[in-house]
Write an enzyme that holds these catalytic residues in place. Sequence first.
Site, PDB file in Angstrom:
ATOM      1  N   LYS A 205      -1.008  12.376-135.447  1.00  0.00           N
ATOM      2  CA  LYS A 205      -1.105  12.019-136.501  1.00  0.00           C
ATOM      3  C   LYS A 205      -2.459  10.839-136.813  1.00  0.00           C
ATOM      4  CE  LYS A 205       0.395   8.502-139.059  1.00  0.00           C
ATOM      5  NZ  LYS A 205      -0.692   8.209-139.911  1.00  0.00           N
ATOM      6  N   GLU A 279      -0.720   1.176-126.923  1.00  0.00           N
ATOM      7  CA  GLU A 279      -1.775   0.460-126.652  1.00  0.00           C
ATOM      8  C   GLU A 279      -1.907  -0.393-127.850  1.00  0.00           C
ATOM      9  OE1 GLU A 279      -5.221  -0.850-127.429  1.00  0.00           O
ATOM     10  OE2 GLU A 279      -6.192   1.006-127.262  1.00  0.00           O
ATOM     11  N   CYS A 313      -9.816  -3.292-130.582  1.00  0.00           N
ATOM     12  CA  CYS A 313      -8.528  -4.060-130.049  1.00  0.00           C
ATOM     13  C   CYS A 313      -8.849  -5.053-129.056  1.00  0.00           C
ATOM     14  CB  CYS A 313      -7.476  -3.132-129.589  1.00  0.00           C
ATOM     15  SG  CYS A 313      -8.019  -1.873-128.549  1.00  0.00           S
ATOM     16  N   GLU A 410      -4.778 -11.864-134.115  1.00  0.00           N
ATOM     17  CA  GLU A 410      -6.191 -10.802-134.223  1.00  0.00           C
ATOM     18  C   GLU A 410      -6.423 -10.695-135.484  1.00  0.00           C
ATOM     19  OE1 GLU A 410      -4.739  -6.449-133.616  1.00  0.00           O
ATOM     20  OE2 GLU A 410      -6.335  -6.596-131.872  1.00  0.00           O
TER      21      GLU A 410
HETATM   22  P1  NDP Z   1      -1.134   0.230-137.998  1.00  0.00           P
HETATM   23  O1  NDP Z   1      -0.758   0.087-136.671  1.00  0.00           O
HETATM   24  O2  NDP Z   1      -0.218   0.348-139.116  1.00  0.00           O
HETATM   25  O3  NDP Z   1      -1.743   1.971-137.877  1.00  0.00           O
HETATM   26  C1  NDP Z   1      -2.051   2.487-136.675  1.00  0.00           C
HETATM   27  C2  NDP Z   1      -1.303   3.964-137.005  1.00  0.00           C
HETATM   28  O4  NDP Z   1      -0.031   4.077-137.093  1.00  0.00           O
HETATM   29  C3  NDP Z   1      -1.923   4.768-138.247  1.00  0.00           C
HETATM   30  O5  NDP Z   1      -1.965   6.110-137.894  1.00  0.00           O
HETATM   31  C4  NDP Z   1      -0.752   4.455-139.112  1.00  0.00           C
HETATM   32  O6  NDP Z   1      -0.665   5.349-140.192  1.00  0.00           O
HETATM   33  C5  NDP Z   1       0.629   4.695-138.253  1.00  0.00           C
HETATM   34  N1  NDP Z   1       1.837   4.018-138.768  1.00  0.00           N
HETATM   35  C6  NDP Z   1       1.814   2.964-139.640  1.00  0.00           C
HETATM   36  N2  NDP Z   1       3.158   2.715-139.785  1.00  0.00           N
HETATM   37  C7  NDP Z   1       3.846   3.243-138.873  1.00  0.00           C
HETATM   38  C8  NDP Z   1       5.287   3.679-138.560  1.00  0.00           C
HETATM   39  N3  NDP Z   1       6.165   2.796-139.230  1.00  0.00           N
HETATM   40  N4  NDP Z   1       5.631   4.609-137.745  1.00  0.00           N
HETATM   41  C9  NDP Z   1       4.609   5.345-137.004  1.00  0.00           C
HETATM   42  N5  NDP Z   1       3.365   4.958-137.444  1.00  0.00           N
HETATM   43  C10 NDP Z   1       3.008   4.408-138.226  1.00  0.00           C
HETATM   44  O7  NDP Z   1      -2.480  -0.477-138.313  1.00  0.00           O
HETATM   45  P2  NDP Z   1      -3.026  -0.905-139.602  1.00  0.00           P
HETATM   46  O8  NDP Z   1      -3.946   0.113-139.916  1.00  0.00           O
HETATM   47  O9  NDP Z   1      -1.976  -1.123-140.545  1.00  0.00           O
HETATM   48  O10 NDP Z   1      -3.721  -2.269-139.335  1.00  0.00           O
HETATM   49  C11 NDP Z   1      -3.059  -3.506-139.325  1.00  0.00           C
HETATM   50  C12 NDP Z   1      -3.561  -4.250-138.324  1.00  0.00           C
HETATM   51  O11 NDP Z   1      -3.390  -3.763-137.060  1.00  0.00           O
HETATM   52  C13 NDP Z   1      -4.983  -4.567-138.118  1.00  0.00           C
HETATM   53  O12 NDP Z   1      -5.459  -5.519-138.946  1.00  0.00           O
HETATM   54  C14 NDP Z   1      -5.484  -4.759-136.708  1.00  0.00           C
HETATM   55  O13 NDP Z   1      -4.965  -6.294-136.498  1.00  0.00           O
HETATM   56  C15 NDP Z   1      -4.280  -3.915-135.890  1.00  0.00           C
HETATM   57  N6  NDP Z   1      -4.626  -2.989-135.690  1.00  0.00           N
HETATM   58  C16 NDP Z   1      -4.987  -2.635-134.182  1.00  0.00           C
HETATM   59  C17 NDP Z   1      -5.490  -1.580-133.565  1.00  0.00           C
HETATM   60  C18 NDP Z   1      -5.841  -1.597-132.225  1.00  0.00           C
HETATM   61  O14 NDP Z   1      -6.306  -0.670-131.804  1.00  0.00           O
HETATM   62  N7  NDP Z   1      -4.907  -2.426-131.568  1.00  0.00           N
HETATM   63  C19 NDP Z   1      -5.852  -0.555-134.193  1.00  0.00           C
HETATM   64  C20 NDP Z   1      -5.620  -0.582-135.831  1.00  0.00           C
HETATM   65  C21 NDP Z   1      -5.114  -1.742-136.251  1.00  0.00           C
HETATM   66  P3  NDP Z   1      -1.391   5.012-141.674  1.00  0.00           P
HETATM   67  O15 NDP Z   1      -2.639   4.768-141.230  1.00  0.00           O
HETATM   68  O16 NDP Z   1      -0.925   6.134-142.313  1.00  0.00           O
HETATM   69  O17 NDP Z   1      -0.720   3.616-141.939  1.00  0.00           O
END
Ligand code: NDP
Length: 502
Positions: A205, A279, A313, A410
């Site tokens: 996904k 991760e 990240c 973060e």
């Molecule tokens: P999320 O953790 O929400 O998104 C990452 C993935 O998880 C996306 O594919 C998202 O789908 C999916 N997802 C969201 N909610 C769920 C759930 N309940 N169950 C399973 N999968 C889910 O990151 P965000 O995009 O909301 O970003 C928020 C914050 O997270 C950022 O500001 C940043 O600080 C951090 N972040 C950290 C990352 C890293 O690599 N460490 C990467 C991205 C974000 P969808 O896109 O449809 O919401």
Amino acid sequence: MTVARRDTPRPPNSWGMGDGQAIPWEYAPAPESREVVKLRERYGLFIGGRWVSASDGETFQTIDPSTEEPLAEVARGTAADMDRAVRAARAAFRRRWGDLPGRERAKYLFRIARILQERSREFAVLESMDSGKPIRESRDVDVPLAAAHFWYYAGWADKLDYAFPGRVARPLGVAGQIIPWNFPLLMLAWKIAPAVAAGNTVVLKPASTTPLTALLFADVCQQADLPPGVVNIVPGPGDVGMALVRNPGVDKIAFTGSTEIGRRIAAGVAGSDKALTLELGGKAANIVFDDAPLDQAVEGIVNGIYFNQGEVCCAGSRLLVQESVAEALIGKLKDRLATIRVGDPLDKNTDVGAINSRAQLEKITELVAAGVAEGAELYQPACDLPDRGYFFRPTLFTNVAQSHRIAREEIFGPVLSVLTFRTPEEAVEKANNTPYGLSAGIWTDKGSRILAMVRRMKAGVVWANTFNRFDPTSPFGGYKESGYGREGGRHGLHAYVRLEDR
Ligand code: NDP
């Protein structure tokens, strides 16, 4: 608070004076052509080797964050679609993929790697359009590294006996993989390459703001004649991701994203026998000692926090500088910031592109305002931002206390918090004073100090005199709230196999 302005008068000799007023070069526009990308109006879900609509026929729009213009309609998967994809993956696993000799699986991975290289320009342009990252980065980092992961794990596919001497490595079965928006194609490669090399099939996904390169990858799977169902791609919102996590037909979940969602996923998997790797976030310390080559360190600091708009990240978001060189280093950093170009992601001169979404821009803006309100000193270089799109100036905070939100949370944006230290002990204590533990950087002339510091850093990856270097052969992953499990290298294979005695 200092915000350098374009109309600030500059003395002619101001270059390199540490006042952030270095005279910027004027560059002619160098736009990369969008012609190489043939966008479809509508994309389906890729299940069982075919394009299908969502079970309820719903779609969502993905936009270009640098213009806010829609790019395409994408089928919005449902829990029923996830189930269908998991069944397709299970059928492909049973039908053959799980038992196929490694050398045969390897041929498909080599083919995918080669096609990614052949179509690299198309992938780079599409990645920049959908995510906002500069074309220089998608072209020179994301896409080549994604191909490199497939090359690398293709090499392991028929050598699992050597990867785990004395044991028999069996695939786990169906892997459910959920990836974020900051490195859409690269995270796909990190997840899919080791999984399929080890004989698993996958349901992936992508993030809702960046589904397009994952869908283009589905096209590559078809082009490579990958057996139907080995790779399935189902875009959809978070609850559809959770439907994948909870699906009883899944044997392993791999997630990259926020710590908050990582926690929910761990709870969703608890009580089942699914394997899990997470991760998650980070708040890395980039530590500069007084004997470090400062000009090189400045380049590493800039790469550490402004690469990919800081939406990384493992970004070096906390700069720890030894007090005796702090003033000199901050001056050099301000000069360097004045030369950073923010703007059109498809311009080959752009250093910092668009923030991925309005929500992320709002989060960055809110945290920067919190930094100012808590008393840190803000510095932003003079640079014009485009009128449309989600852009944020490269930002530097000095006078930061450990208790400030900008030093603890973060931000996931181009925002650097500078703290100082006097002794190596203080540097270690401050660096490790975070719930995260993904990465760290050390800048010093002394090899012995590097080794001593590395041992004391509670971080999965420690870079010495460099930052943000990635290689498929090298394991990557975190401690504490940055997650568990490793991706990359031989360790990355381990996450997708069950080891049995001979
Ligand atoms: P999320 O953790 O929400 O998104 C990452 C993935 O998880 C996306 O594919 C998202 O789908 C999916 N997802 C969201 N909610 C769920 C759930 N309940 N169950 C399973 N999968 C889910 O990151 P965000 O995009 O909301 O970003 C928020 C914050 O997270 C950022 O500001 C940043 O600080 C951090 N972040 C950290 C990352 C890293 O690599 N460490 C990467 C991205 C974000 P969808 O896109 O449809 O919401």
